[in-house]
Design an enzyme around this catalytic site. Structure first.
Site, PDB file in Angstrom:
ATOM      1  N   HIS A 121       0.834  -1.199   0.000  1.00  0.00           N
ATOM      2  CA  HIS A 121       0.000   0.000   0.000  1.00  0.00           C
ATOM      3  C   HIS A 121       0.877   1.260   0.000  1.00  0.00           C
ATOM      4  O   HIS A 121       0.625   2.200  -0.761  1.00  0.00           O
ATOM      5  CB  HIS A 121      -0.924   0.009   1.220  1.00  0.00           C
ATOM      6  CG  HIS A 121      -2.196  -0.763   1.034  1.00  0.00           C
ATOM      7  ND1 HIS A 121      -2.244  -2.139   1.072  1.00  0.00           N
ATOM      8  CD2 HIS A 121      -3.470  -0.356   0.800  1.00  0.00           C
ATOM      9  CE1 HIS A 121      -3.492  -2.540   0.880  1.00  0.00           C
ATOM     10  NE2 HIS A 121      -4.258  -1.475   0.708  1.00  0.00           N
TER      11      HIS A 121
ATOM     12  N   TYR B  59       0.985  18.864  -1.435  1.00  0.00           N
ATOM     13  CA  TYR B  59       0.819  20.302  -1.708  1.00  0.00           C
ATOM     14  C   TYR B  59       1.973  21.099  -1.114  1.00  0.00           C
ATOM     15  O   TYR B  59       2.531  21.995  -1.757  1.00  0.00           O
ATOM     16  CB  TYR B  59      -0.515  20.763  -1.127  1.00  0.00           C
ATOM     17  CG  TYR B  59      -0.692  22.261  -1.102  1.00  0.00           C
ATOM     18  CD1 TYR B  59      -1.035  22.969  -2.248  1.00  0.00           C
ATOM     19  CD2 TYR B  59      -0.521  22.983   0.082  1.00  0.00           C
ATOM     20  CE1 TYR B  59      -1.198  24.341  -2.222  1.00  0.00           C
ATOM     21  CE2 TYR B  59      -0.682  24.351   0.123  1.00  0.00           C
ATOM     22  CZ  TYR B  59      -1.014  25.023  -1.033  1.00  0.00           C
ATOM     23  OH  TYR B  59      -1.171  26.390  -1.008  1.00  0.00           O
TER      24      TYR B  59
END
Length: 401
Positions: free
Chosen positions: A327, A389
């Site tokens: 994952h 971000y």
């Protein structure tokens, strides 16, 4: 009430942001430079690993390679499948996060398939030494479907390019010499699945652009300011569209896409998922929502650990650890940042599974499973989006994290 409340949210979204759906924008997520397709090149290069595995098995069947030599070749080949695409994704600037995730997802599937291919052919050689000439379905993956006796393949007659590539494209991770086959291709069934694939992929793109992206963008300021109340509000706002998208993706992939591929290849085993929505324990959910991965883990990882003398608890923990690694591998490497949110989310399933299994029963356990799905996923999404971000759009703040 669910329809009305979500219709209000959707109408509010349209009034505030207008129509944000732009299918052309999706192409840029895969192709930063239209003349440079690194993700597609990685998928093409993966054929080398397939042919190396086949060549190695042929040499082992003839006795040209010793078992130690064959194991060494397989280990190098499998390690390269894991490391080489990740290195390309990290080092090639034109590789986009979506393209990198697609390339690494393909490499991960190929890695699991070739591990199964290696193990099954090794079992065939061991059985051949005991005068056993055929290997039908593995005992760990029983099925009521069986192929025609006249068409059964015996080892080493399975070591052909056609057999290898049928397995590579088949919707399964567990190799067998004789897969169950459907008698014919049902065109009506095939066209229905194709329509669903096209419809739901458009819905996924549209809802992501129209609903998810504005919520995520508006969440950056509360996350930067560590405003806990507004962070919680954004998390709850994100939970509904995120979970709706997850359900759509599940149906698109596990029902429409895998059934479409199976029908096209006349692949007879269609058990891609069970009734995970009725899960009363976390363990039941992970055993039934993704049957191909569950069968692979059971056959090639969990049971071998038990045969080596490890306890069930330790073996189950090792399975979750392996799943947590992949994952994180499929999220952090394409984003080129390592935050371990996906890893910790998967490992948190262990204490959650213990708690639900010991203290909650029936509908209470089912509610706990659903809550973990609805709340856990958007939390991980917000964490990764915020970190991405900060690293890519606010470089002056990157050194403070």
């Amino acid at each position: 009430m669910l329809v009305l409340s979500n219709a209000r949210l959707f109408l509010e979204n349209l009034l505030r942001y207008g129509i944000l759906v732009d299918p052309i924008q999706v192409v840029s997520l895969f192709l930063k430079d239209p003349y440079n397709w690194p993700a597609a090149c990685l998928v093409i290069v993966s054929n080398v690993f397939i042919l190396v595995a086949l060549y190695n098995e042929r040499q082992l069947s003839r006795g040209s390679f010793s078992e130690v030599m064959g194991l060494l070749v397989h280990c190098v080949n499998l390690s390269t499948i894991l490391i080489f695409p990740a290195a390309v994704v990290l080092l090639v600037p034109s590789m986009t996060p979506v393209g990198g995730a697609f390339a690494l997802g393909t490499s991960t599937i190929l890695l699991l398939k070739l591990c199964s291919y290696k193990d099954v052919n090794k079992w065939c050689r061991e059985m051949s030494s005991l005068k056993a000439k055929t290997l039908a379905r593995s005992l760990s993956c029983p099925s009521s479907l069986s192929s025609s006796v006249d068409n059964k393949v015996c080892y080493p007659g399975n070591l052909t390019i056609r057999d290898m590539y049928y397995f590579i494209f088949a919707p399964t991770l567990c190799y067998e010499l004789n897969f169950p086959r459907s008698p014919s291709i049902r065109m009506s069934f095939l066209l229905r699945r194709l329509f669903e694939m096209l419809f739901f992929i458009q819905m996924l793109v549209a809802l992501t652009q129209q609903w998810m992206v504005p919520i995520i963008q508006s969440s950056m300021k509360p996350l930067e300011d560590m405003d806990l109340s507004r962070m919680m509000e954004r998390l709850l706002r994100l939970a509904v569209p995120n979970h709706l998208l997850w359900l759509m993706f599940f149906y698109w992939f596990f029902h429409s896409s895998l059934n479409f591929t199976a029908e096209l290849l006349r692949f007879g085993d269609r058990q891609f998922y069970n009734d995970w929505w009725n899960s009363e324990t976390v363990t039941y959910f992970w055993q039934n929502w993704n049957i191909p991965v569950h069968k692979w883990c059971l056959r090639h990882f969990y049971k071998p650990l038990l045969r080596r003398g490890y306890s069930k608890t330790l073996s189950q923990s090792a399975v979750f650890l392996l799943s947590a690694f992949f994952h994180e591998y499929l999220v952090s490497v394409p984003l080129r940042m390592f935050r371990l949110w996906a890893f910790m989310g998967m490992m948190a399933q262990l204490p959650l599974a213990w708690f639900v299994g010991h203290f909650l029963r029936g509908n209470y356990g089912n509610a706990a499973v659903w809550l973990s799905l609805i709340i856990g996923q958007p939390f991980a999404v917000l964490m990764y989006v915020h970190d991405y971000y900060v690293l890519n759009h606010r470089p002056e703040a990157g050194g403070t994290l």
